[in-house]
Design a protein around this motif. Sequence first.
Motif, short mmCIF file in Angstrom:
data_model
loop_
_atom_site.label_atom_id
_atom_site.label_comp_id
_atom_site.label_asym_id
_atom_site.label_seq_id
_atom_site.Cartn_x
_atom_site.Cartn_y
_atom_site.Cartn_z
N ARG A 7 0.84 -1.20 0.00
CA ARG A 7 0.00 0.00 0.00
C ARG A 7 0.88 1.25 0.00
O ARG A 7 1.73 1.43 0.89
N LEU A 8 0.68 2.11 -1.00
CA LEU A 8 1.45 3.33 -1.13
C LEU A 8 0.56 4.56 -0.94
O LEU A 8 -0.53 4.63 -1.51
N LEU A 9 1.03 5.50 -0.14
CA LEU A 9 0.41 6.82 -0.06
C LEU A 9 1.21 7.73 -0.97
O LEU A 9 2.39 8.01 -0.73
N TYR A 10 0.59 8.18 -2.04
CA TYR A 10 1.26 8.93 -3.11
C TYR A 10 0.92 10.40 -2.92
O TYR A 10 -0.23 10.82 -3.10
N VAL A 11 1.92 11.21 -2.57
CA VAL A 11 1.70 12.61 -2.20
C VAL A 11 1.90 13.51 -3.42
O VAL A 11 2.98 13.54 -4.02
N THR A 12 0.86 14.24 -3.79
CA THR A 12 0.92 15.12 -4.95
C THR A 12 -0.10 16.23 -4.81
O THR A 12 -1.15 16.05 -4.20
N ASP A 13 0.24 17.40 -5.34
CA ASP A 13 -0.71 18.51 -5.40
C ASP A 13 -1.20 18.60 -6.85
O ASP A 13 -0.59 19.25 -7.69
N LEU A 14 -2.30 17.94 -7.13
CA LEU A 14 -2.80 17.85 -8.50
C LEU A 14 -3.22 19.21 -9.06
O LEU A 14 -3.29 19.38 -10.28
N ALA A 15 -3.49 20.16 -8.20
CA ALA A 15 -3.97 21.46 -8.65
C ALA A 15 -2.87 22.52 -8.71
O ALA A 15 -3.15 23.67 -9.05
N VAL A 65 5.40 5.97 1.88
CA VAL A 65 4.92 7.25 1.37
C VAL A 65 5.79 7.64 0.19
O VAL A 65 7.03 7.62 0.28
N VAL A 66 5.17 7.98 -0.93
CA VAL A 66 5.89 8.41 -2.13
C VAL A 66 5.60 9.90 -2.34
O VAL A 66 4.46 10.29 -2.59
N THR A 92 8.99 5.64 9.18
CA THR A 92 8.19 5.49 7.96
C THR A 92 9.08 5.43 6.73
O THR A 92 10.02 6.23 6.59
N ARG A 93 8.80 4.49 5.85
CA ARG A 93 9.52 4.45 4.58
C ARG A 93 9.01 5.57 3.68
O ARG A 93 7.82 5.62 3.39
N VAL A 94 9.91 6.45 3.26
CA VAL A 94 9.54 7.59 2.41
C VAL A 94 10.42 7.56 1.17
O VAL A 94 11.63 7.32 1.24
N TYR A 95 9.79 7.78 0.03
CA TYR A 95 10.49 7.83 -1.25
C TYR A 95 10.15 9.19 -1.91
O TYR A 95 8.98 9.41 -2.23
N ASN A 96 11.11 10.09 -1.99
CA ASN A 96 12.53 9.96 -1.75
C ASN A 96 12.82 9.90 -0.24
O ASN A 96 12.17 10.58 0.56
N GLU A 97 13.84 9.09 0.09
CA GLU A 97 14.22 9.04 1.49
C GLU A 97 14.67 10.43 1.95
O GLU A 97 15.14 11.24 1.16
N LEU A 98 14.53 10.70 3.24
CA LEU A 98 14.63 12.06 3.76
C LEU A 98 16.04 12.46 4.16
O LEU A 98 16.23 13.33 5.01
N LEU A 255 20.44 20.52 -7.96
CA LEU A 255 20.28 19.08 -7.75
C LEU A 255 18.96 18.88 -7.02
O LEU A 255 18.86 19.11 -5.82
N GLU A 256 17.95 18.48 -7.77
CA GLU A 256 16.59 18.35 -7.23
C GLU A 256 16.40 16.95 -6.68
O GLU A 256 16.38 15.97 -7.43
N ASP A 257 16.28 16.86 -5.36
CA ASP A 257 16.17 15.56 -4.71
C ASP A 257 14.95 15.46 -3.81
O ASP A 257 14.86 14.54 -3.00
N LEU A 258 14.01 16.37 -3.97
CA LEU A 258 12.79 16.31 -3.15
C LEU A 258 11.61 15.81 -3.97
O LEU A 258 11.04 14.77 -3.68
N ASN A 259 11.24 16.55 -5.01
CA ASN A 259 10.08 16.17 -5.82
C ASN A 259 10.27 16.60 -7.28
O ASN A 259 9.48 17.36 -7.81
N PRO A 260 11.32 16.11 -7.92
CA PRO A 260 11.62 16.58 -9.27
C PRO A 260 10.55 16.21 -10.30
O PRO A 260 10.12 15.05 -10.38
#
Length: 289
Positions: A7-15, A65-66, A92-98, A255-260
């Motif tokens: 089960r993945l929680l996919y974090v995005t701001d669609l708007a 969490v992605v 918590t497993r987070v991708y990208n790792e923190l 170097l974008e390593d958060l949410n490229p």
Amino acid sequence: MSAPQPRLLYVTDLAYPARGRRYCDEDIFLTSRLREGVPGGPGGFDIALCHPLDAASLMDSFDAVVVRNSGPVLRYQDRYDAFRELAVRRGTRVYNELTGRADMAGKQYLPDLTAAGMPVIPTVDRAADLDRLPGPDAYAEYVVKPKLGADSIGLRFLPHEGLGDALRAAAPGTLLVQPRIPFRYEVSFYFVDAAFQYALYAPRPEERWVLEPYLPTAADLEFAQRFVDWNTIGHGIQRVDACRAPDGELLLVELEDLNPYLSLDLLDEPARESFVSAFATALHRLLDS
């Protein structure tokens, strides 16, 4: 009975209204492909999409969490910091790792890498260090921008004689100064778990997000891999943004390593499917870690 899917929680701001990009299209595509799995490859996931402001309250119900196209965290810095703290505390497993040392932690890495002699656009954050930059005989203008910034928020251009006053007027260490280099083009290299996937470039400097496929040389890949290796992220997507200086040298821009943003819509189908497979494999690897 077959085993349940992760089960993945996919974090995005669609708007989020990104200039020249449609975050929502990319994340709708990616979640649909991750849900169904890759034929002959990694299996699928059970996925729920959520806004970044909801991630902390929802993440305990998921295996990982992605964080994808969540927009600049400056808009909700306190909530993002609280999410990070909670995720670290709970394991918590987070991708990208923190653990990112680049944009995930602000822009301090740019003056640090400049001081270390790395191939980056020369960057300082103190008036006392302005002599580290090429002088006014080399460049007519300089870029001044917030160290905690994104999407060109707060960016301005000044002549050399105005740089000291700008830095002294701001809170210590909050601004970055760079020469405004008349580069030939910008190029981005995309990595999944430190493995190169593809490259795109903007052949016209005035159109940053009008991108085309780019075939990197061995020297280009060595340049980009150097920064990915420096960042030491084991689980995550990274985008190395560089510019081709007038003398032909590549210089790191970011170097974008958060949410490229990935510009997947600009890839041909084989390249896009190869990325999806690499991403799905990387997520399974995170879950197995």
